[in-house]
Design a protein around this motif. Structure first.
Motif, PDB file in Angstrom:
ATOM      1  N   ASP A 170      -4.125   2.564  15.056  1.00 31.29           N
ATOM      2  CA  ASP A 170      -4.278   2.353  13.518  1.00 31.29           C
ATOM      3  C   ASP A 170      -3.066   1.488  13.012  1.00 31.29           C
ATOM      4  OD1 ASP A 170      -6.605   3.356  13.234  1.00 31.29           O
ATOM      5  OD2 ASP A 170      -6.128   5.460  12.829  1.00 31.29           O
ATOM      6  N   THR A 171      -1.889   1.742  13.451  1.00 31.11           N
ATOM      7  CA  THR A 171      -0.602   1.300  12.795  1.00 31.11           C
ATOM      8  C   THR A 171      -0.449  -0.156  13.320  1.00 31.11           C
ATOM      9  OG1 THR A 171       0.677   1.987  14.470  1.00 31.11           O
ATOM     10  CG2 THR A 171       0.319   3.518  12.680  1.00 31.11           C
ATOM     11  N   LEU A 172      -1.249  -0.525  14.350  1.00 34.17           N
ATOM     12  CA  LEU A 172      -0.863  -2.067  14.862  1.00 34.17           C
ATOM     13  C   LEU A 172      -1.080  -3.142  13.929  1.00 34.17           C
ATOM     14  CD1 LEU A 172      -1.691  -1.728  18.873  1.00 34.17           C
ATOM     15  CD2 LEU A 172       0.437  -2.057  17.919  1.00 34.17           C
ATOM     16  N   PRO A 173      -0.661  -4.315  13.973  1.00 36.25           N
ATOM     17  CA  PRO A 173      -1.329  -5.310  13.239  1.00 36.25           C
ATOM     18  C   PRO A 173      -2.544  -5.931  13.756  1.00 36.25           C
ATOM     19  CG  PRO A 173       0.697  -6.110  14.424  1.00 36.25           C
ATOM     20  CD  PRO A 173       0.562  -4.471  14.536  1.00 36.25           C
ATOM     21  N   ASP A 174      -3.264  -6.351  13.045  1.00 31.20           N
ATOM     22  CA  ASP A 174      -4.661  -7.133  13.654  1.00 31.20           C
ATOM     23  C   ASP A 174      -4.600  -8.071  14.772  1.00 31.20           C
ATOM     24  OD1 ASP A 174      -5.962  -5.769  11.605  1.00 31.20           O
ATOM     25  OD2 ASP A 174      -6.090  -7.367  10.108  1.00 31.20           O
ATOM     26  N   HIS A 213      -4.158   6.911  16.834  1.00 25.67           N
ATOM     27  CA  HIS A 213      -3.221   6.849  15.918  1.00 25.67           C
ATOM     28  C   HIS A 213      -2.437   5.547  16.175  1.00 25.67           C
ATOM     29  CE1 HIS A 213      -4.172  10.670  13.979  1.00 25.67           C
ATOM     30  NE2 HIS A 213      -4.469  11.347  15.308  1.00 25.67           N
ATOM     31  N   VAL A 214      -1.960   5.349  17.361  1.00 25.56           N
ATOM     32  CA  VAL A 214      -1.311   4.161  17.639  1.00 25.56           C
ATOM     33  C   VAL A 214      -1.840   2.962  17.147  1.00 25.56           C
ATOM     34  CG1 VAL A 214       0.036   2.802  19.258  1.00 25.56           C
ATOM     35  CG2 VAL A 214       0.248   5.320  19.409  1.00 25.56           C
ATOM     36  N   VAL A 253       3.453 -10.006  14.819  1.00 29.25           N
ATOM     37  CA  VAL A 253       4.469  -9.480  13.897  1.00 29.25           C
ATOM     38  C   VAL A 253       5.305 -10.236  13.116  1.00 29.25           C
ATOM     39  CG1 VAL A 253       5.840  -7.531  13.665  1.00 29.25           C
ATOM     40  CG2 VAL A 253       3.926  -7.384  15.568  1.00 29.25           C
TER      41      VAL A 253
END
Lengths: 182, 159
Positions: free
Chosen positions: A105-109, A102-103, A114
């Motif tokens: 999935d939320t990170l930027p590429d 889940h973590v 950021v």
């Protein structure tokens, strides 16, 4: 991008060998290989400051660990693992894996910072005004010794306290050994 | 520890100068090129660690006694704290870069620029180098099993 996967595979193999091998010296050398793989990754990510620090600390740590492990009586690990401990560690690793999905999935590429996506971040200010406000050409030095110098002070204090503690403990041990040789 | 063979001793006596110079370069040019106080300090410590591995402990103790090493450690920490307090005195806030703002602006990309940042780098390098060498030294004392105290020359029996 492919080079990161190769390095990642190298690091993972080294980590598995470090855990599984019975010889302490091989385990220490494999830990060193993990660190060198990490420093190569930092170099490819264009972070030479961290790469230099990582490789230098890795060499020192390796030498200290080898000095501490070699020519002790115990250079081989023996004994079997307990069943309960294995089960508990597998369960914990699985739970962390589920949370990690889940973590991630939320990170930027990978490779996109950021601060390039969010306006008005602190790092944007450092990059734009760092040279003009501190005069340091190396932005990392400008951040760690001017904008965020409190962090460096805390780090230096931690190191200083750790050295004092280590020397006090080792000195007591030496005195005891001196009073009762062998 | 008697040290290693003649080949190792010869090579390391040449190489140690280069390692030391590289460490000094990383510390002093920390505000211009990658590196800085921490990395340079570790390189400085590793030059003495190389010397100690090649020549043995007694040789290094003549060059850099333990008491001097702990003093260098304390001087580094003290200098870094003093730079911070001088910022409070001269520019009104803790860790203010008073040299760059008021007295010595310098020119970017020159060695003398960036005010207090090179000075802080030197202080941190001194502190980290001395304390990492102290870690190595105390671990090898502990390994020998013979006791030494830090205020008397190492290896000398007490009482």
């Amino acid at each position: 991008m492919a080079v990161f996967y190769i390095l990642l595979l190298f690091v993972i193999i080294a980590a598995i060998i470090a855990v599984e091998t019975k010889n302490l010296l091989s385990a220490v050398i494999c830990v060193g290989a993990i660190g060198f793989g990490g420093s190569l990754m930092f170099l490819f990510l264009r972070a030479p400051d961290i790469a230099i620090t990582q490789i230098v600390v890795e060499v020192m740590g390796l030498i200290i660990l080898i000095r501490a492990t070699i020519s002790r009586d115990l250079t081989f690990i023996s004994g079997d693992r307990e069943f309960f401990g294995t089960v508990v560690s597998v369960v914990i690793v699985f739970v962390i894996f589920l949370a990690g999905i889940h973590v991630f999935d939320t990170l930027p590429d990978f490779g996109t910072a950021v601060f390039t996506q969010v306006p008005d971040t602190a790092s944007q200010t450092y990059i734009e005004e760092g040279l003009e406000r501190t005069g340091a050409a190396n932005l990392v030095a400008a951040v760690i010794l001017d904008f965020r110098a409190y962090d460096t002070l805390g780090e230096a204090t931690v190191l200083f306290t750790a050295i004092i503690g280590a020397m006090v403990i080792l000195r007591g041990k030496s005195r005891k050994l001196l009073e009762d040789p062998d | 520890m008697r040290g290693m063979t003649v080949i190792v001793k010869t090579v390391s006596s040449w190489v140690k100068v280069l390692i030391f110079l590289y460490g000094v370069y990383i510390v002093v040019f920390g505000h211009l090129t990658p590196g800085g106080g921490f990395a340079g300090g570790v390189v400085l410590a590793s030059s003495y660690v190389l010397l100690m591995l090649a020549f043995g402990r007694e040789f290094v103790e003549q060059d850099l006694p333990l008491a001097l090493d702990s003093k260098l450690d304390c001087i580094g920490a003290f200098a870094f704290a003093m730079i911070a307090i001088l910022g409070l005195v001269f520019a009104g806030s803790f860790f203010a870069n008073f040299l760059y703002q008021k007295y010595l602006p310098g020119e970017p990309l020159r060695l003398i620029s960036a005010g207090t940042i090179p000075l802080s780098n030197i202080a941190i390098g001194l502190k980290v180098g001395a304390s990492l060498f102290l870690v190595f030294f105390s671990l090898s004392i502990c390994r020998r099993g013979k006791g030494v105290t830090f205020d008397s020359p190492a290896g000398q029996e007490q009482e």
